[in-house]
Design an enzyme around this catalytic site. Structure first.
Site, PDB file in Angstrom:
ATOM      1  N   ARG A  15       0.831  -1.218   0.000  1.00  0.00           N
ATOM      2  CA  ARG A  15       0.000   0.000   0.000  1.00  0.00           C
ATOM      3  C   ARG A  15       0.859   1.258   0.000  1.00  0.00           C
ATOM      4  O   ARG A  15       0.512   2.263  -0.606  1.00  0.00           O
ATOM      5  CB  ARG A  15      -0.920   0.014   1.205  1.00  0.00           C
ATOM      6  N   ASN A 471      -0.730  -5.984   5.930  1.00  0.00           N
ATOM      7  CA  ASN A 471      -1.203  -5.170   7.056  1.00  0.00           C
ATOM      8  C   ASN A 471      -0.065  -4.702   7.950  1.00  0.00           C
ATOM      9  O   ASN A 471      -0.181  -3.675   8.635  1.00  0.00           O
ATOM     10  CB  ASN A 471      -2.189  -5.966   7.917  1.00  0.00           C
ATOM     11  N   ARG A 474       1.397  -0.936   8.165  1.00  0.00           N
ATOM     12  CA  ARG A 474       0.698   0.222   8.715  1.00  0.00           C
ATOM     13  C   ARG A 474      -0.040  -0.100  10.013  1.00  0.00           C
ATOM     14  O   ARG A 474      -0.200   0.753  10.848  1.00  0.00           O
ATOM     15  CB  ARG A 474      -0.321   0.769   7.702  1.00  0.00           C
ATOM     16  N   VAL A 513     -20.832  -5.110  11.036  1.00  0.00           N
ATOM     17  CA  VAL A 513     -21.955  -4.262  11.420  1.00  0.00           C
ATOM     18  C   VAL A 513     -22.872  -4.132  10.212  1.00  0.00           C
ATOM     19  O   VAL A 513     -22.440  -3.786   9.117  1.00  0.00           O
ATOM     20  CB  VAL A 513     -21.488  -2.876  11.907  1.00  0.00           C
ATOM     21  N   ASP A 537     -12.745   0.636   6.019  1.00  0.00           N
ATOM     22  CA  ASP A 537     -12.182   0.872   4.695  1.00  0.00           C
ATOM     23  C   ASP A 537     -12.974   0.123   3.626  1.00  0.00           C
ATOM     24  O   ASP A 537     -12.506  -0.081   2.528  1.00  0.00           O
ATOM     25  CB  ASP A 537     -10.707   0.465   4.630  1.00  0.00           C
ATOM     26  N   ASN A 538     -14.188  -0.311   3.971  1.00  0.00           N
ATOM     27  CA  ASN A 538     -14.990  -1.000   2.959  1.00  0.00           C
ATOM     28  C   ASN A 538     -16.369  -0.383   2.885  1.00  0.00           C
ATOM     29  O   ASN A 538     -16.869   0.186   3.845  1.00  0.00           O
ATOM     30  CB  ASN A 538     -15.094  -2.498   3.254  1.00  0.00           C
ATOM     31  N   CYS A 624     -19.141   0.578 -24.269  1.00  0.00           N
ATOM     32  CA  CYS A 624     -18.638   0.513 -25.641  1.00  0.00           C
ATOM     33  C   CYS A 624     -17.140   0.808 -25.688  1.00  0.00           C
ATOM     34  O   CYS A 624     -16.416   0.275 -26.533  1.00  0.00           O
ATOM     35  CB  CYS A 624     -19.406   1.480 -26.539  1.00  0.00           C
TER      36      CYS A 624
END
Length: 1047
Positions: A15, A471, A474, A513, A537-538, A624
C-alpha cells in the site's frame, strides 16, 4: 536484515508503494535516521519511520524512564521505570519491521553528541524539551553538512516543528500526483501556439506546468519534445510557445505533464528564529504563529533558567513566561505586532502536558517530513509550523490543584485537563468499528489516554478480518506471529499490554456491522455506549438501505415515525452513520488516501450526519469503450478484470448452480435476460470444452488468446475498417477511438506466454487439475495446437455508444432450448462440481494478477496503448487504496482531539472541527462542521435528528387520529421497510381491517414475517398532507417534535 537498494518487499510495502513509488523507496532505504529523545512524540516519529522502511533508525535517550512517561510512550512498561528510555524502546521498536535495524546510541543523560556522531546520519530529529541552544548547535553542523534537521516538541495542546533540509534542497516531485495526460484535437502554428484538447475531460493544467507530446500526426516535431511551459487559456485549451517552422497539425496526439524539480533554500535555525517563515495550519488562527514562535523560545529560556518547564496552571510561572516572551518579541523584527497573552498563558499552563493525540498529529507530520528528506519526494514544510488545539480544553477550566501530578501514568494528561476530567475519560464507553490501520492507531491513543480504564468504562471493537502480511506495514499493533489471527482480538490484546488498566475493559467482536447483526448491535448495545468511532475501509459496512435495516420493535411497543412527502426518499449513506442518528450517538469519522486525510465529527442535534453530504460518484467507463474503443491503460485493465470473471468465475458458478439447483434451466429460461449466455457457458465448460488433462487447459488458453486478441479485433476491423468515415466524412478511427491491430501469437513473446501460463493454470484450478509453470512444458504443447482460420461474420454492427442497442447474435447462437437439451442431466454428475476462482490480489502465487496484467497489456498492444507493469495493474484491478502510516497516525490524532470535546459534552457548533490534510504539499485545513439542516412545518423547525415516538403498541387508527388531532395533518401513506402498511387509497374493507390492527400485528401480517425477538423498535415511514391537501415539505425524514403516547 537490511533492504538491498534494488529489492523491495512488495508484499509488505504494497500500500505504501502506491504512495511513494519504487524510486523513492529505494532512496529511503539508503537513509540512516537519528532520533534524539524518545518520549511520546519521539517514539511516534520513530514508529512511523521504521514502518516506512528507512535504512536504519538510531535512538538517543539515556534519560531514566518515569511513571509519567507511560502515559504517551507505548513501548515503555511499569517494570522499565528507572531504565534508560532509548535502551528499553529500541528492541520493541525493532519488532515493527525486520528490514530496519533499530539501534540505541547509549550515552549518559545530558551528554552532548559529537559532530563525528552526527555526521553518520542523513536525517536528525530532535524532540527534547527546552533545548534551543542544543538545537542551534546541532543545526549549525547539519546545515553546513547538508544533513536534514528537524526540531519538534509538544506541550499539552501546543506543538511546534522546525525544518532545515539545507541551503539548496532539491524536491523532485512536489505534489506526488500522477502526471496529467489528455488527448488533443488541434495545435496552432504561431508565436504562442494554442493547444485544444478533446472536450470530454478538462486538462487540469496550471500556469507554469510543463508538457510534452506523443502520437501527434503532422506536427511530429512535438512528439518527445523537450518539456514546453504551459499558459492556461481555458479548461480545454492552453498555449505552449512558438511552433513556427513546425509541420502543420493534422490529427491525434496526447499531452503529458512533465514534473519539474524544485530547489528550496532553507535557513538555519539561528537565522530562522530571527526571521521566520511560517507554515499555517489553521487559517482561523492566522496571527497565532508569531505569538507561539516567541512563546516557544520563552519556554526554552524558562527551562534553561529553572531546569524545568512552567508548572501546570501556575499563574506566577505563566507571568514569568509572558515577561520572557515580551522581551524576546521587543528585539524581533515583528515587534510592532502585539502578542496574544491569553495564548501565552495557556502555553505556560500546559507546558508540562504530554498528550497522546497531539503526539500522534505531530508524530505523523514529522515522520512524513523525515521521509521527504530521505526521498526528495513531496514538498517539505517551510519552515516553522505551530499547531494547537486549545478548543479541546474542557468548558469548565481545571484548577491548579486539580492539575497537579498524582504519580500516575496519566500525569501528562492531568496537567492539561485536570484529574476530574481524567475520571470522565476513564468512564467513557466507545464502540470502534474496524481495527485495521486507523483502528490500531485509535486504540493506541485511547490506551494512552486511559479511555474506558475506570470502573464504568468500556471499549468495544469489531472487525471480521484476519491479519495479512500487507497489514504489517501500517497496522502497527500486529506482528508476523499474528498472521491469520482476527484483527480485533490481536489489537485488543496489544493495547491491554500497553496499558494494563484496560484489562477487562476491551471487548472484541468478529461481527460485521449491518442489518444482519442487529441482534448483536441493537438497542441494548447502543444504550451502553457513549459514542461510535468508524475505522472502516470497505463500502459494505457503511452502506445503508432506506430505513428498513433500522426497524425494530419493543414488547410494549415504541413506534418511531419518520415522515415524507410525495414519495419515499431512501436515505443514502453509511450504515453506522444511520445507526448513530437513530440512537442519537456522536460519531467520529476519518479516512485516508495516501498522504491525504479527512476527519469529521457528527454530534446529535447539532451537526449534519455523515451521510448528509455525498461525494460525487466515481466516473464509470462506458461499456462501448471497454468493448471496442479503449484509449487508456485503465480501460484495458478494467476489461481484463471483467474477462477474469467471465472465464474463471461466472462459468464455474453457473455450472455448479445447474448441477445443484432443481429446475435451474427452467428458472433461467423464464427469468434471465441472459439465459443464452449462461447456458452457453454451462455447455462449454461441462460438455464442449471440458478438459481431461492440463494439456487441454493449455490448448483452451491458446484458443482464448486467439479469440480475444486476434479474431475479435479482425472482426471489429472487418465491420469498421481503418479507412471508415462517419456520416460527416470524418475518419471514424480518430480522437478517442484508436484503430486496433490483431496480434499474432508468438510463444517466444514473454507477454503472450505469460497469458497462456496464467490462463491455463486458472482453468485447471476450475477443474481441479494440478498446475504447471515450466515454460518448456507450455511451448511443447503450444507447438502441437492447430488454430482455426478466422472467418468474418457478416452483418455485425459495431456498438459505437452505450445508447445504441447491443447487437443481437441470437440468430447465430443455438436456440436456448436446444442448448438445454444437450446438457447432461445433473443426476449423471452427482457430486461433481467446478471450483470458481475467488479473486485475491495479494497472493502472488495464484496467477490472478498475472492473468489480468497479461490480458490487459495484450489488449493495450492491440490498441497501441502504453502497457502497465504488474504493480500498477494490481492497484487498479484490486482497487487498492494507497496508504502510509504517517497519514493514518495524524488523522487519528485529530479524531482524538475531537473526542476530548465529545467527552466534555460541548454543545456549540464552533467548538468542533472537521479536518482536511495533505501531507505531500503539505496542507492543513479546518472548518466548523456543517449544522444539521433545518426544515419547517408551520412554525415548527426540525432536523434529521428529530422523530415522533409512540409507546404502548398503538393501532394504525390511533396513529392516524393522533396526527389529525395534534398536528392537523392527514396521513396519506404508512410503510415499514418495503411493506406498505396502509394508504388513503387502500380498498375500504382492507383499510378498516388494517386501521384496527396493532402496529406490530400489522407489520407481521403485511410483511408475512415475524418480528425478530431481539427487536425493540419499529421504524415507520409516514407521508402526510396539510389541511390544504398539500404534501408536507420536504422529502426527508419529517419529525416535528418528540411526542410520546402514555402507556
Amino acid at each position: 536484515m537490511q533492504v538491498d537498494e534494488a529489492t523491495i518487499d512488495e508484499g509488505l510495502y504494497s500500500r505504501q508503494l502506491y504512495v511513494l513509488g519504487h524510486e523513492a523507496m529505494k532512496r529511503m532505504a539508503l537513509s540512516n535516521v537519528l532520533i534524539i529523545g524518545v518520549q511520546g512524540l519521539g517514539i511516534e516519529i520513530a514508529k512511523n519511520t521504521v514502518l516506512a522502511g528507512v535504512k536504519s533508525v538510531t535512538l538517543y535517550d539515556p534519560t531514566p524512564t518515569t511513571i509519567a512517561d507511560l502515559g504517551t510512550q507505548y513501548y515503555l512498561r511499569a517494570s522499565d521505570v528507572g531504565k534508560p528510555r532509548g535502551a528499553v524502546s529500541a528492541p520493541r521498536l525493532a519488532e515493527l519491521n525486520s528490514y530496519v535495524p533499530v539501534h540505541d546510541l547509549g550515552g549518559k543523560e545530558r551528554e552532548t553528541l559529537s559532530e563525528e556522531t552526527l555526521a553518520k546520519y542523513q536525517v536528525i530529529v530532535l524532540t527534547s524539551q527546552g533545548a534551543q541552544e542544543e538545537a542551534i548547535r546541532i543545526n549549525k553542523f547539519t546545515h553546513d553538512n547538508k544533513i536534514a534537521f528537524i526540531w519538534t516538541t509538544t506541550n499539552g495542546l501546543f506543538g511546534s516543528v522546525f525544518n532545515d533540509f539545507g541551503p539548496a534542497f532539491t524536491c523532485v516531485d512536489p505534489t506526488g500526483e500522477q502526471p496529467l495526460t489528455g488527448m488533443i484535437v488541434e495545435v496552432e502554428n504561431g508565436d504562442d501556439a494554442m493547444v485544444t484538447c478533446l472536450d470530454e475531460t478538462r486538462h487540469g493544467l496550471e500556469d507554469g506546468d510543463y508538457v510534452t507530446f506523443t502520437e501527434v500526426v503532422g506536427m511530429e516535431e512535438l512528439n518527445g519534445c523537450e518539456p514546453r511551459k504551459v499558459s492556461v487559456k481555458g479548461p480545454y485549451t492552453f498555449t505552449i510557445g512558438d511552433t513556427n517552422g513546425l509541420g502543420a497539425y493534422q490529427r491525434g496526439g496526447i499531452f503529458t505533464q512533465v514534473k519539474q524539480p524544485k530547489v528550496i533554500q532553507f535557513k538555519s535555525l539561528s537565522e530562522s528564529l530571527a526571521s521566520p517563515e511560517f507554515f499555517l495550519t489553521d487559517f482561523a488562527k492566522f496571527d497565532r504563529p508569531q505569538t507561539l514562535h516567541v512563546g516557544f523560545q520563552a519556554l526554552s529560556q524558562f527551562h534553561t533558567k529553572h531546569s524545568q518547564l512552567p508548572a501546570p496552571r501556575n499563574a506566577s510561572d505563566a507571568a514569568e513566561l509572558i515577561t520572557l516572551a515580551n522581551a524576546i518579541h521587543a528585539s524581533s523584527s515583528a515587534s510592532e505586532e502585539k502578542l496574544d497573552e491569553k495564548v501565552l498563558t495557556l502555553l505556560a499552563y500546559q507546558a508540562q502536558g504530554d498528550l497522546a493525540p497531539m503526539n500522534a498529529v505531530l508524530g505523523g507530520f514529522v515522520a512524513q517530513e523525515v521521509l521527504k528528506a530521505c526521498t526528495a519526494k513531496f514538498h517539505p514544510m517551510v519552515q516553522h509550523m505551530y499547531f494547537d488545539s486549545v478548543e479541546s480544553l474542557p468548558r469548565e477550566e481545571p484548577t491548579e490543584a486539580d492539575c497537579q501530578p498524582k504519580g500516575t501514568r496519566y500525569d501528562g494528561q492531568i496537567a492539561v485537563f485536570g484529574e476530574s476530567f481524567q475520571q470522565k475519560i476513564s468512564s467513557h464507553r466507545q464502540f470502534l468499528v474496524g481495527s485495521g490501520a486507523i483502528g490500531c492507531e485509535m486504540l493506541k491513543n485511547w490506551a494512552m489516554m486511559g479511555l474506558a480504564s475506570g470502573p464504568e468504562g468500556k471499549i468495544h471493537v469489531t472487525d471480521l478480518d484476519t491479519i495479512e502480511k500487507s497489514n504489517l506495514n501500517r497496522q502497527f499493533l500486529f506482528r508476523p506471529k499474528d498472521l491469520g489471527k482476527f484483527k480485533a482480538e490481536a489489537a485488543g490484546g496489544a493495547v491491554v499490554e500497553m496499558n494494563p488498566d484496560l484489562v477487562g475493559k476491551v471487548e472484541t467482536h468478529q461481527d460485521r456491522v449491518g442489518a444482519d447483526t442487529e441482534n448483536i448491535y441493537g438497542d441494548e448495545f447502543f444504550a451502553k455506549i457513549d459514542g461510535v468511532t468508524n475505522a472502516l475501509d470497505n463500502v459494505i459496512a457503511r452502506k445503508c438501505r432506506s430505513f428498513g435495516p433500522l426497524c425494530s420493535y419493543l414488547g410494549s411497543v415504541r413506534l418511531i415515525l419518520f415522515c415524507y412527502c410525495f414519495a419515499f426518499c431512501p436515505m443514502k449513506g453509511q450504515y453506522m452513520d444511520r445507526r448513530c442518528v437513530f440512537y442519537e450517538k456522536p460519531l467520529l469519522e476519518s479516512g485516508t488516501l495516501g498522504t491525504k486525510a479527512n476527519t469529521q465529527v457528527v454530534i446529535p442535534h447539532l451537526t449534519e450526519s455523515y451521510s448528509s453530504s455525498q461525494d460525487p460518484p466515481e466516473k464509470s467507463i462506458p461499456m462501448c469503450t471497454l468493448k471496442s474503443f479503449p484509449n487508456a491503460i485503465e480501460h484495458t485493465i478494467e476489461w481484463a478484470r471483467e474477462r477474469f470473471n467471465a472465464l474463471f468465475v461466472d462459468p464455474a458458478t453457473n455450472v455448479n448452480l445447474y448441477l445443484s439447483q432443481p429446475n435451474f434451466v427452467e428458472t433461467t429460461l423464464k427469468n434471465s435476460g441472459q439465459h443464452n449466455e449462461q447456458l452457453n457457458q454451462i455447455q462449454e465448460y461441462l460438455v464442449k470444452d471440458k478438459p481431461l488433462s492440463f494439456e487441454e487447459c493449455v490448448r483452451w488458453a491458446r484458443l482464448k488468446f486467439e479469440n480475444d486478441y486476434g479474431s475479435e479485433i479482425k472482426q471489429l476491423l472487418y465491420s469498421m475498417p481503418k479507412d471508415a468515415v462517419t456520416s460527416t466524412g470524418a475518419l471514424f478511427w480518430s480522437g478517442p477511438k484508436r484503430a486496433p491491430d490483431a496480434l499474432v501469437f508468438d510463444a517466444e513473446n514473454s507477454e503472450h506466454l505469460a497469458y497462456v501460463i496464467a490462463a491455463a493454470n486458472l482453468h485447471a484450478f476450475n477443474y481441479g487439475f494440478k498446475g504447471e509453470t515450466n515454460p518448456t512444458v507450455f511451448k511443447k504443447v503450444l507447438a502441437t495446437i492447430e488454430v482455426p482460420e478466422f472467418v468474418p461474420k457478416q452483418g455485425l454492427k459495431v456498438q459505437v455508444t452505450d445508447a445504441e442497442p447491443v447487437e443481437n447474435e441470437a440468430d447465430e447462437a443455438a436456440d436456448a432450448t436446444t442448448i438445454a437439451a444437450s446438457l447432461p442431466p445433473p443426476s449423471s454428475l452427482a457430486g461433481y462440481r467446478l471450483s470458481p476462482v475467488e479473486f485475491e490480489k495479494d497472493d502472488d502465487t495464484n496467477f490472478h494478477i498475472d492473468f489480468i496484467t497479461a490480458a490487459s497489456n495484450l489488449r493495450a498492444a492491440n490498441y497501441g496503448i502504453t502497457p502497465a507493469d504488474r504493480h500498477k495493474t494490481k492497484q487498479i484491478a484490486g482497487k487498492i487504496i494507497p496508504a502510509i502510516a504517517t497519514t493514518t497516525a495524524l488523522a487519528t490524532g485529530l479524531v482524538c482531539l475531537e473526542l476530548y470535546k465529545i467527552i466534555d459534552k460541548k454543545d456549540k457548533l464552533e467548538d468542533y472541527q472537521n479536518g482536511f490534510v495533505n501531507l505531500a504539499l503539505p496542507f492543513f485545513g479546518f472548518s466548523d462542521p456543517i449544522a444539521a439542516s433545518k426544515n419547517k412545518y408551520g412554525t415548527t423547525e426540525w432536523t434529521l435528528w428529530d422523530r415522533f415516538e409512540f409507546f404502548n403498541n398503538p393501532t394504525m387508527q390511533e396513529v392516524v387520529d393522533w396526527f389529525k388531532t395534534e398536528h392537523k395533518l392527514e396521513v396519506t401513506m404508512v410503510s415499514q421497510g418495503v411493506s406498505m402498511l396502509w394508504s388513503a387509497f387502500t380498498p375500504p374493507k382492507k383499510s378498516q381491517e388494517r386501521l384496527a390492527m396493532k402496529m406490530s400485528d400489522l407489520v407481521e401480517s403485511v410483511s408475512k414475517k415475524p418480528i425478530a425477538p431481539w427487536t425493540k423498535n419499529l421504524l415507520v415511514e409516514v407521508m402526510l398532507s396539510d389541511e390544504d391537501d398539500e404534501d408536507v415539505e420536504p422529502s426527508r425524514p419529517f419529525p416535528i417534535s418528540k411526542s410520546l403516547l402514555a402507556r
